[in-house]
Write a protein that holds these residues in place. Structure first.
Motif, PDB file in Angstrom:
ATOM      1  N   SER A 178      22.831  35.073  79.837  1.00  0.00           N
ATOM      2  CA  SER A 178      23.589  34.244  78.798  1.00  0.00           C
ATOM      3  C   SER A 178      23.276  34.946  77.292  1.00  0.00           C
ATOM      4  CB  SER A 178      22.659  32.844  79.027  1.00  0.00           C
ATOM      5  OG  SER A 178      21.433  33.057  78.531  1.00  0.00           O
ATOM      6  N   ARG A 179      22.292  35.599  77.229  1.00  0.00           N
ATOM      7  CA  ARG A 179      22.338  36.414  76.031  1.00  0.00           C
ATOM      8  C   ARG A 179      23.661  37.142  75.804  1.00  0.00           C
ATOM      9  NH1 ARG A 179      17.351  39.904  74.875  1.00  0.00           N
ATOM     10  NH2 ARG A 179      17.650  39.399  72.696  1.00  0.00           N
ATOM     11  N   TYR A 180      24.039  37.945  77.007  1.00  0.00           N
ATOM     12  CA  TYR A 180      25.228  38.656  76.622  1.00  0.00           C
ATOM     13  C   TYR A 180      26.470  37.884  76.591  1.00  0.00           C
ATOM     14  CZ  TYR A 180      23.186  43.132  78.226  1.00  0.00           C
ATOM     15  OH  TYR A 180      22.168  44.185  78.281  1.00  0.00           O
ATOM     16  N   LYS A 181      26.552  36.557  76.818  1.00  0.00           N
ATOM     17  CA  LYS A 181      27.509  35.698  76.458  1.00  0.00           C
ATOM     18  C   LYS A 181      27.742  35.380  74.849  1.00  0.00           C
ATOM     19  CE  LYS A 181      28.407  33.628  80.915  1.00  0.00           C
ATOM     20  NZ  LYS A 181      27.570  34.383  81.818  1.00  0.00           N
ATOM     21  N   GLN A 182      26.533  35.549  74.264  1.00  0.00           N
ATOM     22  CA  GLN A 182      26.430  35.388  72.781  1.00  0.00           C
ATOM     23  C   GLN A 182      27.173  36.254  71.968  1.00  0.00           C
ATOM     24  OE1 GLN A 182      22.320  34.467  72.093  1.00  0.00           O
ATOM     25  NE2 GLN A 182      22.417  32.863  73.656  1.00  0.00           N
ATOM     26  N   VAL A 183      27.547  37.576  72.611  1.00  0.00           N
ATOM     27  CA  VAL A 183      28.094  38.528  71.859  1.00  0.00           C
ATOM     28  C   VAL A 183      29.584  38.780  72.250  1.00  0.00           C
ATOM     29  CG1 VAL A 183      25.871  39.633  71.276  1.00  0.00           C
ATOM     30  CG2 VAL A 183      27.284  40.245  73.334  1.00  0.00           C
ATOM     31  N   GLN A 184      30.410  39.419  71.522  1.00  0.00           N
ATOM     32  CA  GLN A 184      31.781  39.899  71.591  1.00  0.00           C
ATOM     33  C   GLN A 184      31.810  41.395  71.402  1.00  0.00           C
ATOM     34  OE1 GLN A 184      34.952  37.852  69.872  1.00  0.00           O
ATOM     35  NE2 GLN A 184      36.317  39.226  70.720  1.00  0.00           N
ATOM     36  N   ILE A 185      32.362  41.917  72.275  1.00  0.00           N
ATOM     37  CA  ILE A 185      32.611  43.486  72.186  1.00  0.00           C
ATOM     38  C   ILE A 185      33.562  43.748  71.362  1.00  0.00           C
ATOM     39  CG2 ILE A 185      32.301  45.906  73.542  1.00  0.00           C
ATOM     40  CD1 ILE A 185      29.864  44.193  73.572  1.00  0.00           C
ATOM     41  N   SER A 186      33.724  44.431  70.362  1.00  0.00           N
ATOM     42  CA  SER A 186      34.644  44.731  69.631  1.00  0.00           C
ATOM     43  C   SER A 186      35.266  46.189  69.854  1.00  0.00           C
ATOM     44  CB  SER A 186      34.520  44.601  68.126  1.00  0.00           C
ATOM     45  OG  SER A 186      33.500  45.097  67.628  1.00  0.00           O
ATOM     46  N   GLY A 187      34.454  46.914  70.255  1.00  0.00           N
ATOM     47  CA  GLY A 187      34.770  48.317  70.487  1.00  0.00           C
ATOM     48  C   GLY A 187      33.798  49.124  71.290  1.00  0.00           C
ATOM     49  N   TYR A 188      34.417  50.134  72.129  1.00  0.00           N
ATOM     50  CA  TYR A 188      33.455  51.039  73.084  1.00  0.00           C
ATOM     51  C   TYR A 188      34.078  52.531  72.980  1.00  0.00           C
ATOM     52  CZ  TYR A 188      30.374  51.563  77.003  1.00  0.00           C
ATOM     53  OH  TYR A 188      29.549  51.796  77.919  1.00  0.00           O
ATOM     54  N   ARG A 189      33.490  53.193  72.275  1.00  0.00           N
ATOM     55  CA  ARG A 189      34.002  54.484  71.838  1.00  0.00           C
ATOM     56  C   ARG A 189      33.060  55.470  72.545  1.00  0.00           C
ATOM     57  NH1 ARG A 189      35.040  51.193  67.872  1.00  0.00           N
ATOM     58  NH2 ARG A 189      33.047  51.457  66.868  1.00  0.00           N
ATOM     59  N   ASP A 190      33.474  56.434  73.180  1.00  0.00           N
ATOM     60  CA  ASP A 190      33.138  57.633  74.022  1.00  0.00           C
ATOM     61  C   ASP A 190      32.919  58.698  72.729  1.00  0.00           C
ATOM     62  OD1 ASP A 190      32.226  59.656  75.489  1.00  0.00           O
ATOM     63  OD2 ASP A 190      33.699  59.403  76.978  1.00  0.00           O
ATOM     64  N   GLN A 191      31.711  59.091  72.793  1.00  0.00           N
ATOM     65  CA  GLN A 191      31.327  60.049  71.546  1.00  0.00           C
ATOM     66  C   GLN A 191      31.044  61.403  72.391  1.00  0.00           C
ATOM     67  OE1 GLN A 191      30.761  59.228  68.338  1.00  0.00           O
ATOM     68  NE2 GLN A 191      31.881  57.338  69.121  1.00  0.00           N
ATOM     69  N   GLY A 192      31.329  61.518  73.732  1.00  0.00           N
ATOM     70  CA  GLY A 192      31.409  62.856  74.433  1.00  0.00           C
ATOM     71  C   GLY A 192      29.870  62.742  75.096  1.00  0.00           C
ATOM     72  N   GLY A 193      30.095  63.679  76.208  1.00  0.00           N
ATOM     73  CA  GLY A 193      29.033  63.528  77.011  1.00  0.00           C
ATOM     74  C   GLY A 193      28.626  65.057  77.610  1.00  0.00           C
ATOM     75  N   SER A 194      27.618  65.081  78.503  1.00  0.00           N
ATOM     76  CA  SER A 194      27.055  66.316  79.030  1.00  0.00           C
ATOM     77  C   SER A 194      26.615  66.327  80.395  1.00  0.00           C
ATOM     78  CB  SER A 194      26.024  66.981  78.022  1.00  0.00           C
ATOM     79  OG  SER A 194      25.092  66.204  78.118  1.00  0.00           O
ATOM     80  N   MET A 195      26.197  67.453  81.217  1.00  0.00           N
ATOM     81  CA  MET A 195      25.554  67.269  82.427  1.00  0.00           C
ATOM     82  C   MET A 195      24.186  67.758  82.393  1.00  0.00           C
ATOM     83  SD  MET A 195      27.408  68.457  86.042  1.00  0.00           S
ATOM     84  CE  MET A 195      27.834  67.234  87.022  1.00  0.00           C
ATOM     85  N   THR A 196      23.455  66.907  83.180  1.00  0.00           N
ATOM     86  CA  THR A 196      21.744  67.430  83.023  1.00  0.00           C
ATOM     87  C   THR A 196      22.027  68.483  84.182  1.00  0.00           C
ATOM     88  OG1 THR A 196      21.254  65.790  84.422  1.00  0.00           O
ATOM     89  CG2 THR A 196      21.268  65.146  82.080  1.00  0.00           C
ATOM     90  N   PRO A 197      20.717  69.307  84.019  1.00  0.00           N
ATOM     91  CA  PRO A 197      20.451  70.160  85.018  1.00  0.00           C
ATOM     92  C   PRO A 197      20.331  69.603  86.448  1.00  0.00           C
ATOM     93  CG  PRO A 197      19.022  70.700  83.368  1.00  0.00           C
ATOM     94  CD  PRO A 197      19.850  69.436  83.057  1.00  0.00           C
ATOM     95  N   ASP A 198      19.810  68.533  86.648  1.00  0.00           N
ATOM     96  CA  ASP A 198      19.761  67.698  88.032  1.00  0.00           C
ATOM     97  C   ASP A 198      21.044  67.020  88.250  1.00  0.00           C
ATOM     98  OD1 ASP A 198      19.735  65.589  86.513  1.00  0.00           O
ATOM     99  OD2 ASP A 198      17.716  64.960  86.860  1.00  0.00           O
ATOM    100  N   GLY A 199      22.180  67.351  87.641  1.00  0.00           N
ATOM    101  CA  GLY A 199      23.620  67.003  88.133  1.00  0.00           C
ATOM    102  C   GLY A 199      23.768  65.565  87.715  1.00  0.00           C
ATOM    103  N   GLU A 200      23.103  65.014  86.624  1.00  0.00           N
ATOM    104  CA  GLU A 200      23.247  63.755  86.079  1.00  0.00           C
ATOM    105  C   GLU A 200      24.263  63.855  85.134  1.00  0.00           C
ATOM    106  OE1 GLU A 200      20.059  59.996  86.922  1.00  0.00           O
ATOM    107  OE2 GLU A 200      20.258  61.054  84.853  1.00  0.00           O
ATOM    108  N   VAL A 201      25.164  62.940  84.867  1.00  0.00           N
ATOM    109  CA  VAL A 201      26.184  62.969  83.543  1.00  0.00           C
ATOM    110  C   VAL A 201      25.829  61.934  82.643  1.00  0.00           C
ATOM    111  CG1 VAL A 201      28.280  62.642  83.102  1.00  0.00           C
ATOM    112  CG2 VAL A 201      27.973  63.974  85.024  1.00  0.00           C
ATOM    113  N   THR A 202      25.564  62.360  81.313  1.00  0.00           N
ATOM    114  CA  THR A 202      25.310  61.506  80.268  1.00  0.00           C
ATOM    115  C   THR A 202      26.479  61.395  79.472  1.00  0.00           C
ATOM    116  OG1 THR A 202      24.571  63.130  78.688  1.00  0.00           O
ATOM    117  CG2 THR A 202      22.794  62.239  80.263  1.00  0.00           C
ATOM    118  N   ARG A 203      26.725  60.210  78.834  1.00  0.00           N
ATOM    119  CA  ARG A 203      27.661  60.095  77.913  1.00  0.00           C
ATOM    120  C   ARG A 203      27.255  58.961  76.609  1.00  0.00           C
ATOM    121  NH1 ARG A 203      33.429  56.898  79.522  1.00  0.00           N
ATOM    122  NH2 ARG A 203      32.149  55.082  79.849  1.00  0.00           N
TER     123      ARG A 203
END
Length: 112
Positions: free
Chosen positions: A43-68
């Protein structure tokens, strides 16, 4: 990885549209079990509106995870004040389910 791209796209689309339940389904089941979200959380999430979602770039960690690195524009529905939240997604590939899961959980859109 196109499978990762598709999953990240589905996830960011869900967040953009304010479908946090849908986004939650893309979170690692292990994380969901260890850190369950309550109706109050959603319900807290319902109190906000998302106006933008911008990908600033990512990378891969040594254990194969991907961060963004993500920049999210958040509007408080009550005050209409807008601010920017920075957030780092972490994704891991699940061989068994042959799917990518978000291990970092939903973004914290509040200053806690």
């Amino acid at each position: 990885g196109t499978a990762l791209d598709e999953t990240q796209y589905a996830y960011s689309a869900a967040i953009r549209w304010g479908d946090f339940e849908g986004a939650w389904n893309l979170v690692d089941p292990k994380v969901r079990k260890e850190h369950p979200l309550t109706d109050i959380d959603f319900s807290r999430y319902k109190q906000v509106q998302i106006s933008g979602y911008r990908d600033q770039g990512g990378s891969m960690t040594p254990d194969g995870e991907v961060t963004r690195d993500i920049e999210i524009g958040v509007i408080n529905r009550n005050t209409l004040a807008e601010r920017t939240v920075r957030y780092r997604e972490r994704w891991r590939y699940d061989e068994e389910a042959q799917t990518w899961w978000l291990t970092s959980g939903l973004p914290n859109l509040w200053d806690e």
